[in-house]
Design a protein around this motif. Sequence first.
Motif, short mmCIF file in Angstrom:
data_model
loop_
_atom_site.label_atom_id
_atom_site.label_comp_id
_atom_site.label_asym_id
_atom_site.label_seq_id
_atom_site.Cartn_x
_atom_site.Cartn_y
_atom_site.Cartn_z
N ARG A 256 -5.11 -16.55 -4.10
CA ARG A 256 -5.06 -16.72 -2.67
C ARG A 256 -4.76 -15.26 -2.20
O ARG A 256 -3.36 -14.93 -2.36
N PHE A 257 -5.46 -14.84 -1.15
CA PHE A 257 -4.84 -13.65 -0.56
C PHE A 257 -4.49 -13.77 0.77
O PHE A 257 -4.79 -14.65 1.61
N HIS A 258 -3.28 -13.09 1.22
CA HIS A 258 -2.71 -13.11 2.37
C HIS A 258 -2.50 -11.78 2.95
O HIS A 258 -1.79 -11.01 2.61
N HIS A 259 -3.24 -11.78 4.10
CA HIS A 259 -3.34 -10.58 4.81
C HIS A 259 -2.21 -10.55 5.94
O HIS A 259 -2.26 -11.48 6.78
N ARG A 260 -1.82 -9.34 6.04
CA ARG A 260 -1.03 -9.14 7.29
C ARG A 260 -1.12 -7.55 7.84
O ARG A 260 -1.53 -6.73 7.11
N THR A 261 -0.88 -7.50 9.33
CA THR A 261 -1.16 -6.19 9.78
C THR A 261 0.23 -5.55 10.10
O THR A 261 0.97 -6.25 10.70
N THR A 282 2.95 -12.44 -5.89
CA THR A 282 3.14 -11.63 -7.46
C THR A 282 2.79 -10.08 -6.84
O THR A 282 3.85 -9.42 -7.58
N ARG A 283 2.18 -9.64 -6.04
CA ARG A 283 2.23 -8.30 -5.54
C ARG A 283 1.57 -8.12 -4.41
O ARG A 283 0.98 -9.07 -3.82
N GLU A 284 1.63 -7.05 -3.66
CA GLU A 284 1.12 -6.69 -2.48
C GLU A 284 0.31 -5.23 -2.45
O GLU A 284 1.00 -4.34 -3.00
N THR A 285 -0.72 -5.30 -1.82
CA THR A 285 -1.37 -4.03 -1.89
C THR A 285 -1.44 -3.42 -0.47
O THR A 285 -1.73 -3.79 0.51
N ARG A 297 -8.84 5.37 12.36
CA ARG A 297 -7.34 5.55 12.47
C ARG A 297 -7.34 4.51 13.79
O ARG A 297 -7.60 4.82 14.84
N THR A 298 -6.75 3.35 13.62
CA THR A 298 -6.43 2.37 14.85
C THR A 298 -4.88 2.31 14.98
O THR A 298 -4.44 1.53 16.04
N GLY A 299 -4.32 2.90 14.09
CA GLY A 299 -2.68 2.60 14.29
C GLY A 299 -2.38 1.25 13.54
O GLY A 299 -1.00 0.86 13.69
N ARG A 300 -3.21 0.50 13.05
CA ARG A 300 -2.85 -0.68 12.42
C ARG A 300 -3.17 -0.53 10.79
O ARG A 300 -4.22 0.20 10.46
N TYR A 301 -2.33 -1.23 10.20
CA TYR A 301 -2.50 -1.27 8.68
C TYR A 301 -2.39 -2.45 7.82
O TYR A 301 -1.81 -3.27 8.29
N THR A 302 -3.35 -2.71 7.13
CA THR A 302 -3.57 -3.80 6.18
C THR A 302 -2.91 -4.01 5.25
O THR A 302 -3.03 -2.94 4.44
N TYR A 303 -1.93 -5.04 5.00
CA TYR A 303 -1.36 -5.21 3.42
C TYR A 303 -1.72 -6.45 3.07
O TYR A 303 -2.07 -7.67 3.75
N THR A 304 -2.13 -6.49 1.69
CA THR A 304 -2.86 -7.96 1.28
C THR A 304 -1.81 -8.31 0.11
O THR A 304 -1.63 -7.59 -1.00
N ALA A 305 -1.31 -9.67 0.35
CA ALA A 305 -0.18 -10.17 -0.94
C ALA A 305 -1.05 -11.35 -1.64
O ALA A 305 -2.05 -11.62 -1.10
N GLU A 306 -0.53 -11.31 -2.90
CA GLU A 306 -1.48 -12.32 -3.75
C GLU A 306 -0.52 -13.36 -4.14
O GLU A 306 0.47 -13.36 -4.66
N GLU A 307 -1.19 -14.51 -4.16
CA GLU A 307 -0.68 -15.80 -4.60
C GLU A 307 -1.42 -16.68 -5.46
O GLU A 307 -2.61 -17.30 -5.38
N PRO A 308 -1.18 -16.48 -6.97
CA PRO A 308 -1.90 -17.09 -7.82
C PRO A 308 -1.89 -18.55 -7.95
O PRO A 308 -0.97 -19.27 -7.32
N CYS A 309 -2.97 -19.12 -8.39
CA CYS A 309 -3.11 -20.54 -8.06
C CYS A 309 -4.15 -21.12 -9.01
O CYS A 309 -4.75 -20.18 -9.72
N ASP A 310 -4.31 -22.26 -9.30
CA ASP A 310 -5.53 -22.89 -10.18
C ASP A 310 -6.76 -22.71 -9.42
O ASP A 310 -6.93 -22.70 -8.09
#
Length: 384
Positions: A256-261, A282-285, A297-310
């Motif tokens: 499951r991917f969790h995005h944050r700005t 497990t990790r964040e990109t 360039r919007t001044g905003r940046y996306t980071y995406t964290a990963e949550e392993p699951c079935d």
Amino acid sequence: MTPTNRRILVVGAGFAGAVHARTLAENGYRVHVIDRRPHIGGNAYDRVDENGIRVHVYGPHLFHTKNEAVIAWLKRFGRFTPYQHKVRVRLPDGATAPLPINRTTVNIVHGTDLQTEAEVKAFLASVAVPIAHPANAAEYLYSRIGTALTDLFFRPYTRKMWLMELEDMAASVVQRIPINYDDTDTYFERTQTQMMPVDGYTALFDQILSHEAITVDLGVGYEKGMERDYGHCFTSMPIDEYFDYVDGELPYRSIRFHHRTATEAPEQGWSVTNFTDDGPLTRETAWHIIPHHLVERTGRYTYTAEEPCDYKDNGFERYYPVKTADGRFQARYDLYKERAKDLATISFIGRCGTYQYLDMDQVINQSLAHVGKWIAERSGQGAA
Ligand SMILES: Cc1cc2nc3c(=O)[nH]c(=O)nc-3n(C[C@H](O)[C@H](O)[C@H](O)COP(=O)(O)OP(=O)(O)OC[C@H]3O[C@@H](n4cnc5c(N)ncnc54)[C@H](O)[C@@H]3O)c2cc1C
């Protein structure tokens, strides 16, 4: 060959399907590609989000290979830029250290000041647990790098990713993990070509599938018997799903991917941060670090964290085939592979068709070989 035999159905617009489709089209076949998702590209699909950042919707896809033929084939369809991927691990005190383990990592984790490769080797030998014949992954790692690095870098990650303890995994699974005794801090071996598509993967797929003999229908799932109107069907659908799970399910881990700005983007020199804690992630990109991923360039940046699951807890999104030490799911796959031999007009291709984790270069390589052989056999019979 009759006109029907010249028409081919390809199920799946990921790399396996796209390579088959393009090669067939260039060899005089008419190809109909379907995908049940609303986009092309399979798991390599990317898009520019509302922050102006290119995001890989199914997790970061870094292209790396030693295969020159695959590089040459890909370069026909887009421009690429060199990119050396770097990963760091966040330690319990908030500091980060390079992964794969290198001299800097050892110094940070152990508080040492090792200066040379020889010193690093000698130090790791001094903390390694003397186990002559490691019986599992834990014992193997303990015998190479000691308990501290193993329990920090590999134990929590393995638990989260595979729901397994290192003791329950075969030593062979971790034997290929590199250890750099010098300061090398690139994630993939430097002997590999590492590159990213300048305009993203989706644009690359657009070009691969852009041929007058290829039609693409998205949002269309495979239905039994569809292949009747075609000379052959190449399908990247999950092989157990095709056979209605008659021999049981082939399980996958999913994410499951969790995005944050964020409105600030620290000048970090790496794009992926792995976590060592016991939490679910497990990790964040940090996408903007990857070349051509800061699109606007919007001044905003996306980071995406990963949550392993079935995979069943994530809408049947199949990512990583589950490998167990006893090989029971591989044996189950073999039953399906046997059944598939009775289907003269259907070939199973790609990650879910062959139940293997494959990097993109491997899928492209296998697909070029597979479809090339299929075409050659028909030409040999004088049918094509
Ligand atoms: C999280 C993650 C990260 C990865 N990172 C990397 C990386 O850094 N580097 C790398 O080289 N590789 C990476 N990979 C591997 C890469 O994704 C695969 O090599 C590649 O996607 C395999 O292509 P494929 O065509 O076999 O499968 P897919 O890309 O999955 O494409 C299969 C397509 O078939 C469609 N389909 C399935 N069933 C049906 C049906 N019944 N009807 C119609 N359509 C159907 C699906 O919707 C899908 O679009 C990663 C994979 C994952 C999961």
